[in-house]
Write an enzyme that holds these catalytic residues in place. Structure first.
Site, PDB file in Angstrom:
ATOM      1  CG  ASP A   9      -1.986   1.038   1.203  1.00 21.50           C
ATOM      2  OD1 ASP A   9      -2.159   1.663   0.143  1.00 21.50           O
ATOM      3  OD2 ASP A   9      -2.660   1.238   2.233  1.00 21.50           O
ATOM      4  CG  MET A  10       1.842   3.136  -3.656  1.00 18.65           C
ATOM      5  SD  MET A  10       3.582   2.667  -3.582  1.00 18.65           S
ATOM      6  CE  MET A  10       4.369   4.279  -3.566  1.00 18.65           C
ATOM      7  CG  ASP A 103      -2.948   3.852  -3.576  1.00 11.65           C
ATOM      8  OD1 ASP A 103      -3.953   3.128  -3.703  1.00 11.65           O
ATOM      9  OD2 ASP A 103      -2.878   4.777  -2.738  1.00 11.65           O
ATOM     10  CD  GLU A 104      -5.322  -1.284  -0.651  1.00 12.84           C
ATOM     11  OE1 GLU A 104      -5.581  -1.957   0.360  1.00 12.84           O
ATOM     12  OE2 GLU A 104      -6.037  -0.340  -1.046  1.00 12.84           O
TER      13      GLU A 104
END
Length: 347
Positions: A9-10, A103-104
């Protein structure tokens, strides 16, 4: 063979991209979105979060909480570009990647001999080397615990949760950390003195089933660290969509239309990026009493146009006769077709 699952996860993705692209923003309270009177926050840096700013918060409230906040416009194309770089790294490790958002993602590395902790550190190092961004990593034997691990010590964290650690590691956690428990239920539980997973597990079984209905046993298993869901790679895209739970309930149509605009831009970009077209547009809302309402429209041609998707979405929103405030809004497109196939059919 025990599964080895990684969740990545960013960290504050949109805001972090802005800080990397403009180093003068490093260490400052960056807020992406929310620039207009009806705007909403898409995401914000950790510096802004210290002031209480959160995603989906109205911009004017964010400005009150963080007077020195630096508000920036949303740059979807740039975030997609960076996201592609990150997913290239993941797909170089394994093809068993399940994207959850821009982003995940989950990775199943069960068939790889390298210890998962080494893979986790490799991902973190490669992402930072190629993008300048940090990513948090959770590692465990199932998806629920891996996701819990990536949230454990954000930002730039890494956490391994082994079978031997559960369920004891879960018992002290706040019920807010458990996926599947909504705010209304959390408030109800808090009112009867239930704040932790341990409190929840000690509830009478009949009351637990009554409270969570059809999802009760799935949720109960998660509280014990049991989750048999597989990582699902390369799923055929049947629809594309985005939704968000609002920071406060509202009946402001213009405020809701702002979300539809953001969603339409993101969906249109994704359609064009994947060379696919859509024929059906659907909006979804959830009211303050947790009732779900959807409304769809199927047009006579295929489209990937932002203007067309947004116009239809706004029209559908205005057609729904809702008397309660809205707490969630979503937009999706379906009835998809490959752009090349559609062009051949037309010719």
């Amino acid at each position: 063979m025990n599964r080895k699952i990684i969740h990545v996860d960013m960290d504050a993705f949109f805001a972090s991209v802005e800080q990397v692209d403009n180093p003068s923003l490093k260490g400052k309270p960056v807020i992406v979105g929310g620039r207009t009177s009806k705007g909403v926050v898409c995401t914000c840096s950790y510096e802004a979060r210290r002031y209480g700013v959160r995603s989906a918060m109205p911009g004017f409230i964010a400005a009150q909480k963080c007077p020195n906040g630096i508000f920036l416009p949303v740059r979807h194309s740039r975030y997609k570009e960076v996201s592609n770089q990150i997913f290239d790294i993941l797909y170089n490790i394994t093809e068993i990647v399940e994207p959850l958002s821009i982003d995940e993602a989950y990775l199943d590395v069960s068939a790889i001999d390298t210890p998962p902790i080494e893979i986790g550190h490799y991902i973190k190092n490669e992402v930072f080397k190629k993008t300048g961004l940090t990513i948090s990593v959770g590692i465990s034997h199932n998806k629920f615990l891996a996701k819990l691990g990536s949230d454990w010590n954000k930002p730039d964290g890494i956490k391994v949760i082994t079978e031997e650690m559960v369920p004891e590691i879960l018992r002290p956690l706040s019920i807010k950390t458990v996926y599947g428990i909504g705010k209304k239920t959390i408030d109800k539980l808090n009112n009867i003195g239930v704040y932790t997973v341990n409190d929840l597990l000690n509830l009478p079984k009949d009351y637990f089933v009554e409270l969570f209905s059809n999802q009760s046993w799935e949720l109960y298993n998660r509280l014990l660290g049991i989750d048999n869901r597989p990582v699902q790679p390369n799923r055929q895209t049947k629809s594309l969509g985005r939704e968000t739970t609002l920071s406060s309930n509202t009946d402001d149509i213009e405020y809701l239309m702002h979300f539809l605009s953001l969603f339409s831009k993101d969906i249109s970009y994704t359609l064009k990026k994947q060379d696919i077209l859509s024929k059906t547009i659907t909006i979804k809302i959830k009211t303050s009493d947790f009732s779900n309402h959807t409304k769809s429209k199927t047009i006579h041609h295929y489209t990937d146009s932002y203007d067309e998707i947004y116009t239809i979405a706004c029209s559908l929103l205005k057609e729904i006769n809702i008397h309660d405030d809205i707490r969630l809004i979503g937009l999706s497109v379906s009835n998809l077709s490959d752009k090349k196939i559609e062009q051949l059919t037309f010719l």
